[in-house]
Structures are given as structure tokens and as C-alpha cells.
Design an enzyme around this catalytic site. Sequence first.
Site, mmCIF file in Angstrom:
data_model
loop_
_atom_site.group_PDB
_atom_site.id
_atom_site.type_symbol
_atom_site.label_atom_id
_atom_site.label_comp_id
_atom_site.label_asym_id
_atom_site.label_seq_id
_atom_site.Cartn_x
_atom_site.Cartn_y
_atom_site.Cartn_z
ATOM 1 N N TYR A 164 27.442 10.789 12.327
ATOM 2 C CA TYR A 164 26.437 11.969 12.383
ATOM 3 C C TYR A 164 25.455 11.789 13.714
ATOM 4 O O TYR A 164 25.402 12.600 14.475
ATOM 5 C CB TYR A 164 25.715 11.872 11.251
ATOM 6 N N LYS A 168 25.538 14.002 17.147
ATOM 7 C CA LYS A 168 24.437 14.997 17.798
ATOM 8 C C LYS A 168 23.952 14.483 18.877
ATOM 9 O O LYS A 168 23.178 15.178 19.948
ATOM 10 C CB LYS A 168 23.133 14.742 16.703
HETATM 11 P P1 NAP Z 1 24.372 22.533 4.535
HETATM 12 O O1 NAP Z 1 23.475 23.152 3.642
HETATM 13 O O2 NAP Z 1 25.316 21.640 4.094
HETATM 14 O O3 NAP Z 1 25.191 23.917 5.378
HETATM 15 C C1 NAP Z 1 26.033 23.461 6.419
HETATM 16 C C2 NAP Z 1 26.838 24.844 6.726
HETATM 17 O O4 NAP Z 1 27.908 24.547 7.769
HETATM 18 C C3 NAP Z 1 27.746 25.401 5.414
HETATM 19 O O5 NAP Z 1 27.531 26.732 5.532
HETATM 20 C C4 NAP Z 1 29.087 24.930 5.566
HETATM 21 O O6 NAP Z 1 29.953 25.697 5.025
HETATM 22 C C5 NAP Z 1 29.025 24.881 7.201
HETATM 23 N N1 NAP Z 1 30.166 24.173 7.691
HETATM 24 C C6 NAP Z 1 30.663 22.966 7.540
HETATM 25 N N2 NAP Z 1 31.745 22.876 8.175
HETATM 26 C C7 NAP Z 1 32.124 24.028 8.695
HETATM 27 C C8 NAP Z 1 33.105 24.300 9.236
HETATM 28 N N3 NAP Z 1 34.221 23.607 9.745
HETATM 29 N N4 NAP Z 1 33.217 25.540 9.964
HETATM 30 C C9 NAP Z 1 32.355 26.563 9.513
HETATM 31 N N5 NAP Z 1 31.343 26.298 9.059
HETATM 32 C C10 NAP Z 1 31.316 24.844 8.573
HETATM 33 O O7 NAP Z 1 23.754 21.832 5.671
HETATM 34 P P2 NAP Z 1 22.410 22.183 6.545
HETATM 35 O O8 NAP Z 1 21.448 21.157 6.456
HETATM 36 O O9 NAP Z 1 21.984 23.418 6.453
HETATM 37 O O10 NAP Z 1 22.889 21.899 8.127
HETATM 38 C C11 NAP Z 1 22.983 23.042 8.980
HETATM 39 C C12 NAP Z 1 22.683 22.273 10.395
HETATM 40 O O11 NAP Z 1 21.578 21.653 10.467
HETATM 41 C C13 NAP Z 1 23.823 21.056 10.689
HETATM 42 O O12 NAP Z 1 24.156 21.423 11.900
HETATM 43 C C14 NAP Z 1 23.038 19.916 10.235
HETATM 44 O O13 NAP Z 1 23.587 18.890 11.054
HETATM 45 C C15 NAP Z 1 21.715 20.456 10.969
HETATM 46 N N6 NAP Z 1 20.609 19.433 10.456
HETATM 47 C C16 NAP Z 1 20.178 19.566 9.082
HETATM 48 C C17 NAP Z 1 19.002 18.586 8.670
HETATM 49 C C18 NAP Z 1 18.713 18.497 7.503
HETATM 50 O O14 NAP Z 1 17.640 17.848 7.261
HETATM 51 N N7 NAP Z 1 19.359 19.241 6.584
HETATM 52 C C19 NAP Z 1 18.241 17.782 9.997
HETATM 53 C C20 NAP Z 1 18.723 18.067 11.239
HETATM 54 C C21 NAP Z 1 19.943 18.657 11.624
HETATM 55 P P3 NAP Z 1 30.614 25.296 3.501
HETATM 56 O O15 NAP Z 1 29.496 25.990 2.775
HETATM 57 O O16 NAP Z 1 31.871 26.143 3.664
HETATM 58 O O17 NAP Z 1 30.696 23.860 3.390
#
Ligand code: NAP
Length: 241
Positions: A164, A168
Site C-alpha cells: 500500500y 502511493k
Molecule cells: P473504500 O471505502 O474501500 O472505497 C474504495 C473504492 O474503490 C470502492 O468504491 C471500491 O469499489 C473501489 N475499487 C476498488 N478496486 C477497484 C477497481 N479495481 N476498479 C474500480 N473501483 C475499485 O475506501 P476509501 O477509504 O474510500 O478509499 C478511497 C481512496 O482513498 C483510495 O485510493 C485510498 O487508498 C485512499 N485513502 C484512503 C484513506 C483512508 O483513511 N480511508 C487514507 C488515505 C488515502 P467496490 O465497492 O467494488 O469494492
Amino acid sequence: MNHKTALVTGANKGIGFEIARGLSKQGMNVLLGCRSREAGEAAVKALAAEGLSATALVLDVTRADTIAAAAQQIDSNHGRLDVLVNNAGISAEGRVSPSKGDLNRVKQVYDTNVFGVMAVTQAMLPLLLRSESGRIVNVSSSLGSLGLTSDPDHPYSKFNLLGYNSSKSALNAITVQFANELRATPVKVNAVCPGYVATDLNGRTGPRTPEQGARIAIQMAMIGSDGPSGGFFNEDGRVVW
Ligand code: NAP
């Protein structure tokens, strides 16, 4: 009314859904890139219940056929793209130390977080170049910051996820490379960190809400022609690379 068209990948839930919601509130035509049509339609319904309009688009960032079909559909229906938010991302490893990291899982993470972004960006770029003000926002993480994670006194040095974090860091490098290529065009490319947000990605452990996490991506999707390109930002300003 703002007639810009925005595509958000991974928009059916979490931070991506909130980015889509925020851009829709700004009056943009928002396309929800979702790998499941059902999940996409459910997200469209949830937005419609608030009086917001959006369209679901089947898009799995690891599948070239869905990427090509999505680009074709945007071309036919809108003729251009103004905003691309590369939000879809996974963390498939669990909390194991780098020496124990399962490389198959690391590859899965790279397929989505790195190669997925490269593929979607390349496919959408011709459409973004037709916009007067194309914007690409890559949803990165401060866990990809080498400056922060290499400081043993920084709390992020304790989150030592082989796939991960390095995915990034790679995403940040990709951001700079596309920004450099596009400097002579109106397209601006930036990476953002949403902070530590309670979503399915981390078992809903973060202190921030998805709405709070979405703010910086929405802001960078809407920067003017005098805004930055090739930077890494959170809500407090620039994040160290
Ligand atoms: P999340 O709730 O798990 O959402 C992830 C989204 O990405 C879901 O809609 C998922 O779809 C989709 N996804 C995963 N694999 C995919 C693929 N192959 N093609 C298209 N869509 C796909 O996570 P989140 O926290 O909102 O994450 C969103 C972004 O923020 C990510 O890039 C993550 O690395 C980044 N981020 C998150 C945090 C945090 O603290 N949460 C911190 C820093 C960065 P499905 O529903 O089909 O699985």
C-alpha cells in the site's frame, strides 16, 4: 449551472462517493465509475434522494475492456472530460511487516493503485485535453510520503505496509510525471491525501468522516488556471513527498 463533466473512480462508497457528491453539488455532470453496476445504481439513487443527479458508469480500473468502454461512452455522451478523480484504491495486505508481505497481494494492490491509475489516465487524457480546464486528481495517501514515513519519530513510520505505502509513493511519482508532460496544456495533475478516514478500506477505524476526506480532492478538482500542478496536498497545504 456548471456544465463540466467529472469522472470519479471507485465512487460507489467511501471517499469516492463523497467526492462525487461534492462535485455534483457544484453542478457538475458526475459519472460514478463503479466496478459493480448494482452498487453504482444504488449510489445514483442515494444522490437522487438528495436532489443530486449523477450517472453510473461500469469501470473496473484493472480491466482494459471496461476502461476503453467508459472512455468511448464519455466521448459519445459528453465529447470531453473536465475532471478525472483517480480515487479507486485498495489495501489488500493486512497489518503484516514488509518481510512477511505476500507478494501476490502486493501485486493486486499495484494493479489497482498504480497500473489502474496509469491505464485510466492514459485512456481519459484525449478527452481531458478537449477541456478548457482539465483537472486530474490522484487520491494518494500520506503513507506514500517518503519524507513522513522515513522519520522514525513520525506515527506513519509505524504503518509499514509494503504494497500500500509503496503504491502511493509510486502514485505520487506518476502524478509528477503526467504533470510534467502536460505543463504546456491547460491540464493540471495533483495528488491529494484525504487524511485518516473511517471507510471499509481500514475497517472504519479513521477519525475523519468520508465527507471530510473528500474535501481536498473536490478543492483540487476545481482549482483555477493559476492553481498548482504536480503537487501533493492535504487540507493543511502541501504534503512532503
Ligand atoms: P473504500 O471505502 O474501500 O472505497 C474504495 C473504492 O474503490 C470502492 O468504491 C471500491 O469499489 C473501489 N475499487 C476498488 N478496486 C477497484 C477497481 N479495481 N476498479 C474500480 N473501483 C475499485 O475506501 P476509501 O477509504 O474510500 O478509499 C478511497 C481512496 O482513498 C483510495 O485510493 C485510498 O487508498 C485512499 N485513502 C484512503 C484513506 C483512508 O483513511 N480511508 C487514507 C488515505 C488515502 P467496490 O465497492 O467494488 O469494492
